[in-house]
Design a protein around this motif. Structure first.
Motif, PDB file in Angstrom:
ATOM      1  N   VAL A  83      77.963   5.498  66.504  1.00  0.00           N
ATOM      2  CA  VAL A  83      77.101   4.483  67.120  1.00  0.00           C
ATOM      3  C   VAL A  83      77.949   3.511  67.928  1.00  0.00           C
ATOM      4  O   VAL A  83      78.910   2.940  67.412  1.00  0.00           O
ATOM      5  CB  VAL A  83      76.307   3.698  66.056  1.00  0.00           C
ATOM      6  N   ALA A  86      75.539  -0.215  73.775  1.00  0.00           N
ATOM      7  CA  ALA A  86      75.247   0.227  75.141  1.00  0.00           C
ATOM      8  C   ALA A  86      75.736  -0.782  76.171  1.00  0.00           C
ATOM      9  O   ALA A  86      75.852  -1.981  75.873  1.00  0.00           O
ATOM     10  CB  ALA A  86      73.739   0.438  75.291  1.00  0.00           C
ATOM     11  N   LYS A 212      76.248   8.275  82.953  1.00  0.00           N
ATOM     12  CA  LYS A 212      75.062   7.839  82.227  1.00  0.00           C
ATOM     13  C   LYS A 212      73.800   8.004  83.089  1.00  0.00           C
ATOM     14  O   LYS A 212      73.805   7.637  84.252  1.00  0.00           O
ATOM     15  CB  LYS A 212      75.197   6.368  81.822  1.00  0.00           C
ATOM     16  N   ILE A 232      75.582  10.698  79.252  1.00  0.00           N
ATOM     17  CA  ILE A 232      74.663   9.927  78.417  1.00  0.00           C
ATOM     18  C   ILE A 232      73.251  10.302  78.839  1.00  0.00           C
ATOM     19  O   ILE A 232      72.844  10.049  79.974  1.00  0.00           O
ATOM     20  CB  ILE A 232      74.885   8.416  78.567  1.00  0.00           C
ATOM     21  N   SER A 234      69.770   9.612  79.158  1.00  0.00           N
ATOM     22  CA  SER A 234      69.145   8.292  79.151  1.00  0.00           C
ATOM     23  C   SER A 234      68.230   8.116  80.353  1.00  0.00           C
ATOM     24  O   SER A 234      68.473   8.696  81.417  1.00  0.00           O
ATOM     25  CB  SER A 234      70.238   7.223  79.187  1.00  0.00           C
ATOM     26  N   ASP A 267      70.618   7.829  74.274  1.00  0.00           N
ATOM     27  CA  ASP A 267      70.031   6.546  73.898  1.00  0.00           C
ATOM     28  C   ASP A 267      68.542   6.568  74.206  1.00  0.00           C
ATOM     29  O   ASP A 267      68.019   7.542  74.729  1.00  0.00           O
ATOM     30  CB  ASP A 267      70.741   5.374  74.588  1.00  0.00           C
ATOM     31  N   VAL A 270      66.774   3.653  69.763  1.00  0.00           N
ATOM     32  CA  VAL A 270      67.418   3.617  68.446  1.00  0.00           C
ATOM     33  C   VAL A 270      67.207   2.240  67.810  1.00  0.00           C
ATOM     34  O   VAL A 270      67.625   1.220  68.354  1.00  0.00           O
ATOM     35  CB  VAL A 270      68.930   3.913  68.545  1.00  0.00           C
ATOM     36  N   VAL A 287      75.370   8.145  69.676  1.00  0.00           N
ATOM     37  CA  VAL A 287      74.277   7.419  70.305  1.00  0.00           C
ATOM     38  C   VAL A 287      74.722   6.032  70.764  1.00  0.00           C
ATOM     39  O   VAL A 287      75.722   5.493  70.290  1.00  0.00           O
ATOM     40  CB  VAL A 287      73.074   7.253  69.346  1.00  0.00           C
ATOM     41  N   LEU A 288      73.943   5.466  71.680  1.00  0.00           N
ATOM     42  CA  LEU A 288      74.122   4.088  72.119  1.00  0.00           C
ATOM     43  C   LEU A 288      72.944   3.261  71.615  1.00  0.00           C
ATOM     44  O   LEU A 288      71.824   3.756  71.534  1.00  0.00           O
ATOM     45  CB  LEU A 288      74.168   3.993  73.648  1.00  0.00           C
ATOM     46  N   VAL A 289      73.227   2.008  71.306  1.00  0.00           N
ATOM     47  CA  VAL A 289      72.184   1.086  70.846  1.00  0.00           C
ATOM     48  C   VAL A 289      72.159  -0.113  71.785  1.00  0.00           C
ATOM     49  O   VAL A 289      73.205  -0.678  72.112  1.00  0.00           O
ATOM     50  CB  VAL A 289      72.453   0.616  69.402  1.00  0.00           C
TER      51      VAL A 289
END
Length: 339
Positions: A83, A86, A212, A232, A234, A267, A270, A287-289
Motif C-alpha cells: 500500500v 497516491a 499512471k 497504474i 486508474s 487504485d 480503496v 495499490v495506491l490510496v
C-alpha cells in the motif's frame, strides 16, 4: 489518537468539500471538481465504489495461514505492505484550504515512511507543488516516487532530472491527467502522449518509469513495449472523464497480459483492507490510496497518515488470515466469489 478521532477532525476542517461519509461512494460530493468529488454527475467515481463493492471474497478458516507475510518488494525496496500513498496535489483548492500544500506533502512522505512504506508525490498547476515534493523526497534519501503531469516532454524531462537528483526510487507520468482543465487555467497545459513521446520519456532516464492512468490491455501492452517498469490501472479517481469504466473492471485482463513483465499497481476506491485483497485477487501487485490519506493528513497530520496506513495494513493482515493467504502471492482470483 485513533482513526475515528482523525476522521472527526478532518470532517470538521473540510466542511463544504468533504463530508467523509460512512460510505465514501461519491454521491454527496458528485460534481465537486475542484473539490473532492467526481467529474460531471460523478458517475465514474460512484462506479469505482460500486464495482469494487460488488466483488465478494470467499472466507476460509481451515488452513495454516496463521501469520501472513504482508511485506511487498517494490522495485527492489521492501515495504511493510503493498500500500502506497497516491500522488495528489492541489489541497489548497481541492480540500478547501484545510491544510497547506507543503504540510500535506511532509505528512504523506514522512507518515508513509514511519509506517514502513512510501508515498508518490505529484505535480500540479502550481510548479511549486512538484518542487516541494521533490525536496521532501530528497530529505528522506529518495524514499518516494515522483509522478509528473503529462506536460510537453521537454518540461517532463526537466522534472525527471529533479527526481534523479533527489535520488527518487522511480519517476513517472500520470497520463490520466491529460484532461485536467485546472492545469490549463493555471498556464500549465497538459495532453495525451504518442507512443514515440512515451518512448522518449522512458529512454530519458535510468530510473524505473511508471505510467499512471491505464485502463485497457491495448495501452498496457504499448507501455510494456515502450520499456515502462510499471503501470497504474486508474481512471484518476473519476475526476477527469465522467462515464468511463472503473479499474477493477479491466484489471484482470491487464494483469494477465503484462503482469509477469511489469509492476501492476491499481487504485480507485480503496477504503479498507479487504479492498486491497480484492485488487490483489484481480491481479494487482500493489495499490495506491488517495482520499483516506487526505483525511489522515488533515485530521491528524503525519501521525494521521501513519495511522491510516497502519490500519489498512492490519486489516489486510486480518483479511489474509480469514481467506487462507499466507503471502501476498497466494491472494489470487480463486478467492473471488461469483454468483
Amino acid at each position: 489518537m485513533n482513526l475515528k478521532e482523525v476522521k472527526n477532525s478532518a470532517r470538521e476542517k473540510m466542511k463544504g468539500v468533504c463530508a467523509i461519509c460512512r460510505e465514501c461512494n461519491g454521491v454527496w460530493c458528485r460534481g465537486m471538481v475542484p473539490g473532492m468529488g467526481g467529474a460531471g454527475n460523478g458517475s465514474t467515481m460512484q462506479r469505482n465504489y460500486d464495482k469494487l463493492n460488488e466483488i465478494r471474497i470467499m472466507m476460509k478458516t481451515l488452513h495454516d495461514a496463521k501469520d501472513p507475510d504482508v511485506k511487498f518488494n517494490f522495485l527492489g525496496k521492501v515495504l511493510s505492505s503493498p500500500v502506497m500513498a497516491a500522488p495528489i496535489t492541489g489541497l489548497n483548492y481541492n480540500a478547501g484550504g484545510a491544510i497547506a500544500e507543503e504540510d500535506y506533502i511532509d505528512d504523506i512522505v514522512n507518515g508513509s515512511i514511519e509506517c514502513g512504506t512510501i508515498a508518490m508525490i505529484g505535480d500540479g498547476g502550481n510548479p511549486d507543488f512538484y518542487r516541494w515534493g521533490i525536496e521532501a523526497i530528497k530529505k528522506v534519501d529518495g524514499k518516494g516516487v515522483a509522478i509528473i503531469k503529462p506536460r510537453e516532454n521537454s518540461e517532463i524531462i526537466k522534472r525527471i532530472r529533479m527526481a534523479e537528483e533527489a535520488g527518487a526510487l522511480a519517476v513517472g507520468v500520470d497520463v490520466d491527467g491529460a484532461g485536467l482543465l485546472v492545469m490549463s487555467t493555471m498556464g500549465q497545459p497538459v495532453g495525451p502522449k504518442s507512443v514515440e513521446e512515451l518512448k522518449e520519456l522512458v529512454d530519458s532516464t535510468k530510473l524505473p518509469f511508471i505510467l499512471k492512468g491505464i485502463l485497457s490491455v491495448e495501452e498496457a501492452r504499448i507501455a510494456m513495449e515502450a520499456g515502462v517498469a510499471g503501470i497504474i490501472v486508474s481512471n484518476h479517481g473519476g475526476r477527469v472523464l465522467n462515464g468511463t469504466i472503473s479499474s477493477v473492471e479491466t484489471l484482470s485482463e491487464i494483469a494477465a497480459a503484462v503482469g509477469e513483465k511489469m509492476v501492476v499497481i491499481a487504485d480507485g476506491g480503496v477504503r479498507e483492507g479487504m479492498d486491497i485483497v480484492k485488487f490483489l485477487a484481480l491481479g494487482a501487485h500493489c495499490v495506491l490510496v488517495g482520499r483516506p490519506i487526505i483525511w489522515g493528513s488533515v485530521g491528524g497530520r503525519r501521525e494521521g497518515v501513519k495511522l491510516t496506513l497502519e490500519t489498512l495494513k492490519n486489516q489486510l493482515y486480518q483479511g489474509m488470515i480469514l481467506t487462507g493467504a499466507g503471502s501476498l502471492e497466494e491472494i489470487d482470483k480463486s478467492m473471488i466469489y461469483r454468483d
